[in-house]
Enzyme design. Structure first.
Site, short mmCIF file in Angstrom:
data_model
loop_
_atom_site.label_atom_id
_atom_site.label_comp_id
_atom_site.label_asym_id
_atom_site.label_seq_id
_atom_site.Cartn_x
_atom_site.Cartn_y
_atom_site.Cartn_z
N SER A 1 24.30 3.00 31.77
CA SER A 1 23.70 4.14 31.10
C SER A 1 24.75 5.16 30.68
CB SER A 1 22.70 4.84 32.03
OG SER A 1 21.49 4.15 32.08
N HIS B 1 19.37 11.20 31.60
CA HIS B 1 18.84 10.73 32.89
C HIS B 1 19.96 10.41 33.88
CE1 HIS B 1 19.29 6.55 31.12
NE2 HIS B 1 19.66 6.31 32.36
N ASP C 1 17.29 11.95 25.43
CA ASP C 1 18.02 11.38 26.57
C ASP C 1 19.53 11.46 26.36
OD1 ASP C 1 18.38 10.29 29.03
OD2 ASP C 1 17.89 8.23 28.48
#
Length: 459
Positions: free
Chosen positions: A210, A104, A134
């Site tokens: 992230s 993402h 992911d």
């Protein structure tokens, strides 16, 4: 007023908070292990150069209208473009410039820039990505230079209570390190990715983290920081990292541009509930009960039977569907794996040969059209391969909804993953039958979703 806790994938953007510089004396390196317990500085100096900042630029198309159209004429929409910038983190896992991050972080990016800890910048190329887990792999051109990188540690060796460090770039603050412990292992966090199997930590993780590193005290990578539970979008001490064992699988096959293929066991299973456990005489509700064994599949060849209860895979416990999906994803098609089961109250071990999920029957992916309620639904024949793509452990044959055209009528009552089991009260076994049924008109559709069947009537 009760405040609802929501699960939030770590966002990419962030705001810069004000800060003041501080001064201090340099700290001497510890002389022995006992002194190391008082400072993580030597560890941070060793591992932080392998953590990078990732900047992405995405061109988004927007519609706008003329401010002053001609009298009596509506303003026609004008196509325009808007540049969107995002940030995240990544980890060098090879000295030749291979980087792992979250999918993402780089999804839809037109340009990806990587900034090293020493402030050098590189253009990065997307090698491959797998949105189900992911994860994404990037590569930068090192011109032959060997870059610092982190070795991967077996995430199954991590225990609750182990001290860990989270390293990333929250809110654009480069090279931020936080410490904490492993709060839980094998933690399910629904809605994050298909794996649904994480290391939980209380080390502070915030937007911009992230794709950053979760490292153990031996300086090895045990996870990629992926998501948080939050009431506000900021850290509340509940963070989730994708375990390094699935990262290792991604790295092993991703350099060739492949994707993770989860091996097929050739069986249909159901989670053991409290009632099922009582009926089978089990000590606790854990494991998966075999509901169906496919002829000629790996399970049948190994000797598994209906009503066997799978409780372990390769010396690791299997408590639910999420743990089985994760364990299978770390294994290679063509290999073998010991499976521990309970049959008639006795524990037994069988060796299964792992096979790729077959696409049998062929999916026959079709988009239904015409003036009928299912118009706009993309459907396919269910098979082990399709079930794997949808992340299903338990499934049945028939017709499954794979996608829906935006704005189509079908989107009002069906969604991806639904099974269309009957039209006008007549059972539908495959896509060809479904097409014939809808051509003659649709007065009712029966849909199976999450174990429940409902029928929608049309006039």
């Amino acid at each position: 007023m009760i405040r609802r806790v929501i699960l939030t994938a770590i966002l990419l953007g962030g705001c810069m908070a004000g800060w003041l510089p501080a001064t201090g004396m340099a700290q001497a390196l510890p002389n022995d292990r006992s002194e190391l317990a008082y400072s993580y500085a030597p560890l941070v100096k060793r591992v932080s150069p392998a953590v990078v900042n990732i900047y992405t630029t995405t061109t988004a198309r927007v519609q706008r209208r003329l401010l002053f159209p001609f009298p009596g004429m509506p303003a026609p929409p004008q196509a325009g473009e808007r540049m969107q910038n995002s940030l995240g983190s990544g980890v060098l896992v090879r000295p030749d410039g291979l980087i792992v991050t979250n999918a993402h972080v780089v999804k839809g990016a037109d340009e990806i820039r990587v900034v090293l800890a020493d402030r050098r910048e590189f253009e990065a190329k997307l090698v491959t990505q797998d949105e189900r887990y992911d994860l994404a792999l990037l590569r930068i051109d090192t011109s032959g230079e060997k870059f610092p990188y982190l070795d991967l540690r077996d995430s199954d060796s991590i225990e609750v209570g182990d001290i860990v460090l989270a390293i990333g770039n929250p809110f654009g603050l480069n090279q931020t390190v936080t410490s904490g412990i492993v709060s839980a292992v094998a933690r399910s966090a629904g809605g994050v990715n298909d794996s649904n199997f994480f290391i939980q930590t209380d080390a502070a993780i915030n937007p911009g983290n992230s794709g950053g590193a979760l490292v153990s005290l031996d300086g090895r990578l045990i996870g990629i920081n992926t998501a948080i539970y939050s009431q506000t979008g900021g850290s509340v001490g509940i963070g989730f990292a994708t375990p390094s064992n699935i990262v290792a699988r991604m790295v092993a096959i991703g350099e060739q541009g492949g994707r993770i293929v989860r091996p097929w066991l050739g069986i249909n299973m159901q989670r053991v509930t409290a009632d099922i456990a009582a009926g089978f005489g089990l000590a606790r509700p854990a494991g998966l009960v075999v509901k169906e064994v496919f002829p000629g599949g790996p399970g049948a060849k190994a000797g598994l039977r209906r009503n066997d209860v799978i409780v372990g895979l390769r010396d690791q416990p299997i408590d639910d569907e999420a743990s089985l999906r994760f364990r299978l994803a770390t294994l290679q098609v063509g290999g073998t794996v010991p499976v521990k089961i309970i049959r008639g109250g006795k524990e037994m071990v069988f060796t299964l040969t792992l096979a790729a999920p077959p696409e049998d029957p062929p999916r026959d992916h079709s988009v239904l059209e015409g003036r009928q309620p299912l118009s706009g639904a993309g459907v396919a024949n269910m098979s082990p391969a399709v079930a794997d793509e949808l992340g299903l452990v338990e499934w049945r044959g028939g017709v499954v909804v794979l996608d829906i055209k935006p704005g189509s009528y079908a989107g009002r009552f069906v969604r991806p993953g639904d099974m269309i089991i009957a039209v006008n009260g007549q059972e539908v076994k495959n896509v060809a039958e479904l097409r014939k049924r809808v051509e003659k008109g649709v007065s009712s559709v029966s849909i199976a979703r999450e174990g429940m069947v409902s029928t929608v009537q049309f006039r």
